[in-house]
Design an enzyme around this catalytic site. Structure first.
Site, PDB file in Angstrom:
ATOM      1  N   GLN A  88       0.833  -1.210   0.000  1.00 59.36           N
ATOM      2  CA  GLN A  88       0.000   0.000   0.000  1.00 59.36           C
ATOM      3  C   GLN A  88       0.862   1.251   0.000  1.00 59.36           C
ATOM      4  O   GLN A  88       1.935   1.283   0.620  1.00 59.36           O
ATOM      5  CB  GLN A  88      -0.904  -0.023   1.250  1.00 59.36           C
ATOM      6  CG  GLN A  88      -1.870   1.148   1.343  1.00 59.36           C
ATOM      7  CD  GLN A  88      -2.967   0.909   2.369  1.00 59.36           C
ATOM      8  OE1 GLN A  88      -2.862   0.023   3.217  1.00 59.36           O
ATOM      9  NE2 GLN A  88      -4.020   1.694   2.297  1.00 59.36           N
ATOM     10  N   ARG A 169     -17.962  -9.933   0.929  1.00 67.56           N
ATOM     11  CA  ARG A 169     -17.916  -8.509   0.579  1.00 67.56           C
ATOM     12  C   ARG A 169     -18.803  -8.135  -0.608  1.00 67.56           C
ATOM     13  O   ARG A 169     -18.949  -6.952  -0.906  1.00 67.56           O
ATOM     14  CB  ARG A 169     -16.472  -8.082   0.306  1.00 67.56           C
ATOM     15  CG  ARG A 169     -15.513  -8.336   1.475  1.00 67.56           C
ATOM     16  CD  ARG A 169     -15.883  -7.600   2.743  1.00 67.56           C
ATOM     17  NE  ARG A 169     -14.833  -7.731   3.761  1.00 67.56           N
ATOM     18  CZ  ARG A 169     -14.842  -7.100   4.932  1.00 67.56           C
ATOM     19  NH1 ARG A 169     -15.848  -6.309   5.254  1.00 67.56           N
ATOM     20  NH2 ARG A 169     -13.864  -7.283   5.806  1.00 67.56           N
TER      21      ARG A 169
HETATM   22  C1  FAD Z   1     -20.093  -7.372   7.025  1.00 66.19           C
HETATM   23  C2  FAD Z   1     -18.832  -7.483   7.851  1.00 66.19           C
HETATM   24  C3  FAD Z   1     -18.754  -6.827   9.068  1.00 66.19           C
HETATM   25  C4  FAD Z   1     -17.593  -6.925   9.851  1.00 66.19           C
HETATM   26  N1  FAD Z   1     -17.539  -6.263  11.051  1.00 66.19           N
HETATM   27  C5  FAD Z   1     -16.420  -6.356  11.814  1.00 66.19           C
HETATM   28  C6  FAD Z   1     -16.329  -5.708  13.089  1.00 66.19           C
HETATM   29  O1  FAD Z   1     -17.251  -5.033  13.532  1.00 66.19           O
HETATM   30  N2  FAD Z   1     -15.169  -5.808  13.800  1.00 66.19           N
HETATM   31  C7  FAD Z   1     -14.109  -6.559  13.359  1.00 66.19           C
HETATM   32  O2  FAD Z   1     -13.090  -6.646  14.047  1.00 66.19           O
HETATM   33  N3  FAD Z   1     -14.168  -7.189  12.169  1.00 66.19           N
HETATM   34  C8  FAD Z   1     -15.288  -7.111  11.387  1.00 66.19           C
HETATM   35  N4  FAD Z   1     -15.329  -7.755  10.167  1.00 66.19           N
HETATM   36  C9  FAD Z   1     -14.137  -8.487   9.724  1.00 66.19           C
HETATM   37  C10 FAD Z   1     -14.287 -10.007   9.958  1.00 66.19           C
HETATM   38  O3  FAD Z   1     -14.408 -10.296  11.324  1.00 66.19           O
HETATM   39  C11 FAD Z   1     -13.062 -10.742   9.382  1.00 66.19           C
HETATM   40  O4  FAD Z   1     -11.897 -10.335  10.069  1.00 66.19           O
HETATM   41  C12 FAD Z   1     -12.840 -10.441   7.912  1.00 66.19           C
HETATM   42  O5  FAD Z   1     -14.054 -10.543   7.214  1.00 66.19           O
HETATM   43  C13 FAD Z   1     -11.783 -11.410   7.365  1.00 66.19           C
HETATM   44  O6  FAD Z   1     -12.400 -12.585   6.931  1.00 66.19           O
HETATM   45  P1  FAD Z   1     -12.092 -14.060   7.452  1.00 66.19           P
HETATM   46  O7  FAD Z   1     -11.871 -14.048   8.916  1.00 66.19           O
HETATM   47  O8  FAD Z   1     -13.126 -14.968   6.906  1.00 66.19           O
HETATM   48  O9  FAD Z   1     -10.757 -14.472   6.917  1.00 66.19           O
HETATM   49  P2  FAD Z   1      -9.602 -14.329   5.862  1.00 66.19           P
HETATM   50  O10 FAD Z   1      -8.517 -13.598   6.548  1.00 66.19           O
HETATM   51  O11 FAD Z   1     -10.119 -13.809   4.562  1.00 66.19           O
HETATM   52  O12 FAD Z   1      -9.190 -15.851   5.748  1.00 66.19           O
HETATM   53  C14 FAD Z   1      -9.955 -16.802   5.017  1.00 66.19           C
HETATM   54  C15 FAD Z   1     -10.276 -18.001   5.847  1.00 66.19           C
HETATM   55  O13 FAD Z   1      -9.049 -18.610   6.266  1.00 66.19           O
HETATM   56  C16 FAD Z   1      -9.215 -19.141   7.570  1.00 66.19           C
HETATM   57  N5  FAD Z   1      -8.273 -18.465   8.479  1.00 66.19           N
HETATM   58  C17 FAD Z   1      -7.460 -17.415   8.177  1.00 66.19           C
HETATM   59  N6  FAD Z   1      -6.694 -17.083   9.229  1.00 66.19           N
HETATM   60  C18 FAD Z   1      -7.041 -17.926  10.218  1.00 66.19           C
HETATM   61  C19 FAD Z   1      -6.610 -18.086  11.550  1.00 66.19           C
HETATM   62  N7  FAD Z   1      -5.682 -17.312  12.107  1.00 66.19           N
HETATM   63  N8  FAD Z   1      -7.156 -19.073  12.286  1.00 66.19           N
HETATM   64  C20 FAD Z   1      -8.103 -19.880  11.761  1.00 66.19           C
HETATM   65  N9  FAD Z   1      -8.586 -19.772  10.508  1.00 66.19           N
HETATM   66  C21 FAD Z   1      -8.044 -18.811   9.743  1.00 66.19           C
HETATM   67  C22 FAD Z   1     -10.663 -18.883   7.986  1.00 66.19           C
HETATM   68  O14 FAD Z   1     -11.425 -20.015   7.625  1.00 66.19           O
HETATM   69  C23 FAD Z   1     -11.055 -17.713   7.128  1.00 66.19           C
HETATM   70  O15 FAD Z   1     -12.459 -17.628   6.891  1.00 66.19           O
HETATM   71  C24 FAD Z   1     -16.482  -7.692   9.393  1.00 66.19           C
HETATM   72  C25 FAD Z   1     -16.583  -8.363   8.164  1.00 66.19           C
HETATM   73  C26 FAD Z   1     -17.733  -8.278   7.398  1.00 66.19           C
HETATM   74  C27 FAD Z   1     -17.788  -9.003   6.081  1.00 66.19           C
END
Ligand code: FAD
Length: 232
Positions: A88, A169
């Site tokens: 970035q 998203r």
């Molecule tokens: C509508 C919406 C509202 C949200 N609101 C908030 C909020 O209020 N506050 C906030 O903090 N966040 C918020 N988020 C962010 C959300 O909590 C996730 O951090 C974000 O969507 C990243 O997606 P993901 O965790 O599915 O994982 P990604 O990072 O995209 O990883 C993909 C997948 O890999 C696996 N994975 C990756 N890393 C790990 C790990 N360390 N341990 C275990 N499995 C793992 C999981 O299965 C995960 O689903 C929001 C997201 C959305 C879509």
């Protein structure tokens, strides 16, 4: 305004997925893996991977996007997705004497608030420039820049993670700016890998219902489906 360009990607992406998939189901050696793989076979293999949830072959395909014109609010949401690489534009090393920022449509729609919004952002920017002129380093002056500040980044994501991220998203319950961003990302993928692009869709398509409290109307919520079931 958000702009997305696909700058590079794994060559022949859909065929690459099909070749990887074939490893798991064929008794052929590696030299024969991509032989006689017709477009119909590629399509059939991808259909089967999707319907069975066997998604690791999609990890062999990467897409690298250049993204500009999104706010720092949205880039912060974007980088929460961990299975990707990001580079970035730095607010430490780049001085923003010229400054672009995003105005949400809800604010643009209210003339009085819109004027106050522009005034507040430009006041913050004026102080930023004043601090730069006084010798404050950009890395410290940037503390007054708003989340609205536009940013530029390069993101590389594999097709499996892209499907996952789009499931979250492209949902209309996500914030408008990140929905718009992934709409444009999908448009870029569509140009080079239409079968993969077809899988870039909100999670309700896979679930068959909306798992949010209130549906956008595309699918009913689980509660609405339950309410429609005849009681036994
Ligand atoms: C509508 C919406 C509202 C949200 N609101 C908030 C909020 O209020 N506050 C906030 O903090 N966040 C918020 N988020 C962010 C959300 O909590 C996730 O951090 C974000 O969507 C990243 O997606 P993901 O965790 O599915 O994982 P990604 O990072 O995209 O990883 C993909 C997948 O890999 C696996 N994975 C990756 N890393 C790990 C790990 N360390 N341990 C275990 N499995 C793992 C999981 O299965 C995960 O689903 C929001 C997201 C959305 C879509």
């Amino acid at each position: 305004m958000v702009h997305v360009a696909l700058i590079t990607y794994t060559p022949d992406p859909e065929r690459t997925i099909a070749v990887a998939a074939r490893v798991s189901v064929s008794a052929v050696g590696i030299s024969q893996l991509s032989e006689k793989l017709t477009p119909e076979m590629v399509k059939r293999l991808i259909d089967r991977l999707i319907s069975s949830g066997h998604l690791s072959p999609f990890e062999h395909v990467n897409f690298t996007f250049a993204i500009e014109g999104i706010s720092r609010v949205t880039s912060h949401q974007l980088v929460r997705h961990r299975i990707a690489s990001y580079t970035q534009q730095s607010q430490r090393y780049v001085s923003f004497r010229k400054f672009d920022y995003v105005t949400p449509p809800t604010i643009s729609a209210k003339a009085e608030l819109k004027a106050k919004y522009h005034q507040t952002v430009s006041d913050a920017h004026r102080l930023y420039v004043e601090m730069l002129d006084a010798g404050i380093p950009a890395e410290d002056a940037r503390y007054v820049l708003p989340g609205a500040a536009e940013t530029i980044l390069v993101m590389t994501m594999n097709a499996r993670e892209l499907m996952h991220v789009c499931s979250l998203r492209l949902c209309l319950k996500a914030q408008w700016e990140i929905v718009a961003l992934f709409g444009k990302i999908k448009d870029e993928v569509e140009k080079v890998a239409p079968r993969i692009a077809a899988e870039l869709k909100p999670k309700c398509y896979q679930l068959g219902y909306c798992d949010e409290a209130k549906s956008c109307g595309l699918f009913p919520t689980a509660a609405e489906i339950q309410a429609e079931k005849p009681s036994s």
